[in-house]
Design a protein around this motif. Sequence first.
Motif, short mmCIF file in Angstrom:
data_model
loop_
_atom_site.label_atom_id
_atom_site.label_comp_id
_atom_site.label_asym_id
_atom_site.label_seq_id
_atom_site.Cartn_x
_atom_site.Cartn_y
_atom_site.Cartn_z
N LEU A 233 76.77 -3.15 -25.14
CA LEU A 233 75.89 -2.38 -26.00
C LEU A 233 75.07 -3.32 -26.88
CD1 LEU A 233 78.57 0.19 -27.28
CD2 LEU A 233 76.88 0.63 -25.51
N GLU B 202 69.23 6.56 -28.44
CA GLU B 202 68.47 6.49 -27.19
C GLU B 202 67.95 7.87 -26.78
OE1 GLU B 202 69.42 3.72 -23.99
OE2 GLU B 202 71.31 3.29 -25.03
N VAL C 158 68.28 2.01 -35.19
CA VAL C 158 69.58 2.65 -35.42
C VAL C 158 69.86 2.76 -36.91
CG1 VAL C 158 72.06 2.58 -34.98
CG2 VAL C 158 70.48 1.80 -33.22
N GLN D 11 74.68 4.74 -30.18
CA GLN D 11 73.61 4.24 -29.30
C GLN D 11 73.08 5.36 -28.41
OE1 GLN D 11 73.78 0.20 -28.09
NE2 GLN D 11 73.11 0.64 -26.01
N ARG E 52 65.51 2.16 -24.71
CA ARG E 52 65.98 1.00 -25.48
C ARG E 52 65.28 -0.28 -25.03
NH1 ARG E 52 71.49 -1.85 -24.23
NH2 ARG E 52 71.68 -0.12 -22.79
N TRP F 286 74.36 -1.95 -30.21
CA TRP F 286 74.79 -1.52 -31.55
C TRP F 286 76.28 -1.80 -31.69
CZ3 TRP F 286 73.50 -0.40 -36.29
CH2 TRP F 286 74.28 0.43 -37.09
#
Length: 896
Positions: free
Chosen positions: A417, A94, A116, A90, A104, A419
């Motif tokens: 998060l 980002e 991603v 992540q 994001r 992801w």
Amino acid sequence: MKSHLPDRYDPETVEPKWNQIWDEKKTFAPDTSRKETFSIVIPPPNVTGNLHIGHALNHTIQDIIIRIERKKGKNVVWVPGMDHAGIATQVVVERELAKEGKSRTDFTREEFIEKVWEWKKHSGGMISKQQRLLGESVDWSKERFTFDEGLSKAVIKVFRTLFDEGLIYRGERIINWCPVTKTAISDIEVEYKEKQGKLYHIKYPKSEFKSKDPKTLNQGEYIVVATTRPETMFGDVAVCAHPDDKRYTNLKDKFVFLPIAEKEIPVLFDSFVDQEFGSGLVKITPAHDPNDYEAGQRLKLTPINIMNLDGTLNEFTGKYNGLDRFEARKRVVEELESKGYIEKIETHVHSVGHNQRGGAVIEPLLSTQWFVKIESLAKPAIEVVKSGKVQFQPKMWEKTYFEWMENIRDWCISRQLWWGHRIPAYYAPNGDMVVAESLEEAISLFEKKGISVTKDTIKQDEDVLDTWFSSGLWPFSVFGWPEKTEELKQYYPTSVLVTGFDIIFFWVARMIMNGLKFMGDVPFQKVLIHGLVRDKDGKKFSKSLGNVVDPLDMMSKYGTDSFRFFLAAVLPEGKDILFDESRLDGYRSFCNKIWNSSRFIFMNLPEDFSPIEPNLDSLEDTDLWILHEFDQMLGRYEKAYSGYLFFEMANAIYDFVWGSFCDWYLELTKARVYGNVTPESAEKARQVLVSVLKKSLGLLHPFMPFITEEIHFLLESKELAKTEFPKAYGVSETSPAVVRMELVREIITKIRNMRAELGVKPEKKCKVILKCSNKELKVMMERESKSILQLSKAESLEFLDSYELKNTDSVGAFSIGEIILPLEGIFDFEKEKQRLEKEKKQIQSEMEKLENKINNPSFLEKAKPDVVEKEREKYNTWKEKLESTVRALEKIGQSI
């Protein structure tokens, strides 16, 4: 058969060629026709990662094991894969978005996850390409990703099962919080660094003196509490002393005034307090310290969280609300000083936790997260190691495992998060919650509870699971669990896990717990723990130190085979490797030695040569001797492998190939293969040369897959990777031929040493006289005279029963006689004496310097142990040189 090897070995040509052939032929696919199975799963590297020196070591060890077990006739599978690496991935994506001026939050969760996946498709997973360059013999068709559909299904199944059994819960506990990435992180992602900070000794007035001016408080009217984080004092709910600390027994049931926070807090007693640290009093801040939290639970204290998720202070801190924690610390100290609450400030070195991903200082924080109740899962995992069902090698690592497992705490598994595997908890509008394996099942479960929801009104938990949650299922999820696949039946439990000691707690332990829980069996039988790779001075590799080594650079510069062999050859059991690039050049020379020796053999094979297994009954002494040497080496190699002592295996094959085979046997047989003897003798020598070369390549292959595959294919036109493990020839060490040849070797070695000690240059050929009355020896020496003359650089060889010595003769003994080198006319004794005297003085001077150094108390006190040891090694090396020089002088003195 007539094959040709180019003049020199070119790794840049050979390595990609064989990687392509192995891929096209699916060389490393499991052979299911074989009954006995052997399996390893690669510890999945992060999808964001590149091959670093630790990976290179870990994967080389695994590849050596896999290639050997394949050769031993087993149905072998080595499963590659990658971890989706929630935080790391992540952060990378980002960072890429930031280059476009976006973040994001400019996207929906679904849109961000698509980005991603797009990044992974084009840029992620570079490490798997690099693994191929390392020559790893994995079955790439079985490559797995922790975010694959099948593995994701396994993750959700495990979460649901543990939740239903009451082993997963949502609650409030202290966790590691990163204010920069704004997520909880696991213990393994916290890197502790020694930092020089401050220890602030703060006056807490006793309650009856709180109205006094702090600047006029007298000792006895206040207590002193030392802290490194004064900004957290707004979260203090008590001050604590040890129950046995007599200094504070008078404070029982008393209160103190919390400076600048304008409130009273009780003085309590708990045995976790260290009486020797600071004043022996500690502030209890349950929302911001794990030990304080535990104490607060025991003392029934209500925590106060004074920090926002971005590391700023919140409304509980009054005028400091909104300030960054470090700025707030500065201002809090300024206020405390100005009001007279600071008794003193000391410089203080302490360990500070940092996020490995980006380096932000971690904040212990009370937070509502998802946890696994771990104690009931840990107990059977402890027992399987105690019983030996899972064996750690070296065994010393079991202690580390037990210490952690027997003091284990509940595991925080949620991460803030986008992801990752999203937690399968679903919430109805009224706040009710169910855990389900799908949205449809969640709706059904709500309906059974009489709660009406739709796809639009139901909300899934925003958090994702810790990456270690999914990697903890790796040994069985990669084989298709929860489905009862044939692969799962064949290859679980796996045979051995190869890993570093730094993830015993966070990965090894969790795999054992999950394997026992969901498979009813351990995930592996052995855990092979290797050390870290450090620089030649023993320091960790670090970008800040500028000592990082890129394995790809080393492979490009020295060849992959040299690099792999180096990693194995310098790997001590259970200890760290010291990476000294200069040694790689030596192993590149070893590759060249193998290549050039093979080329010599190839060049001397006739067109119609057909290799056959040597017939022991018809071989000459030198032939039987080299077969015996091979057998001895093979015994060392296999014994070392049984204990996974790779450095002993590497040294055994290195010593044999370079020494016994290339430097001795090949040289001893040159006259035969050149045709200076009978055709029969030449043919025997060629057959033995080819046979021993092939078997040696077979043992070198696990360490050096490319060069060995190239040479072997030219010998037999089939892949060495798929040939069987070499067998011994069965030549006894008591064989008369072996005994005789050892005597020949002894004589040649002795002549060489005598020449070297006296400084007789190789181009100076001198006579050799063997004084011996043994008639059998004389016959044998005459038969081997050409070899002795050639290998000892002698002009002639005489066998005498008696001999009258001259002053200019050099004399040495061997097991059943004497060696005499008449040096008159070919050696200037006086000149050599002068040279040696000069050399002796230089050596003594160096020794004196080193002796003064290693006996200097100041040096011994300040220098690191490994530096001291190196200086002592240097001294011992000079000492050996001095002894050799003195011996040479004594010999010359006898001759003058």
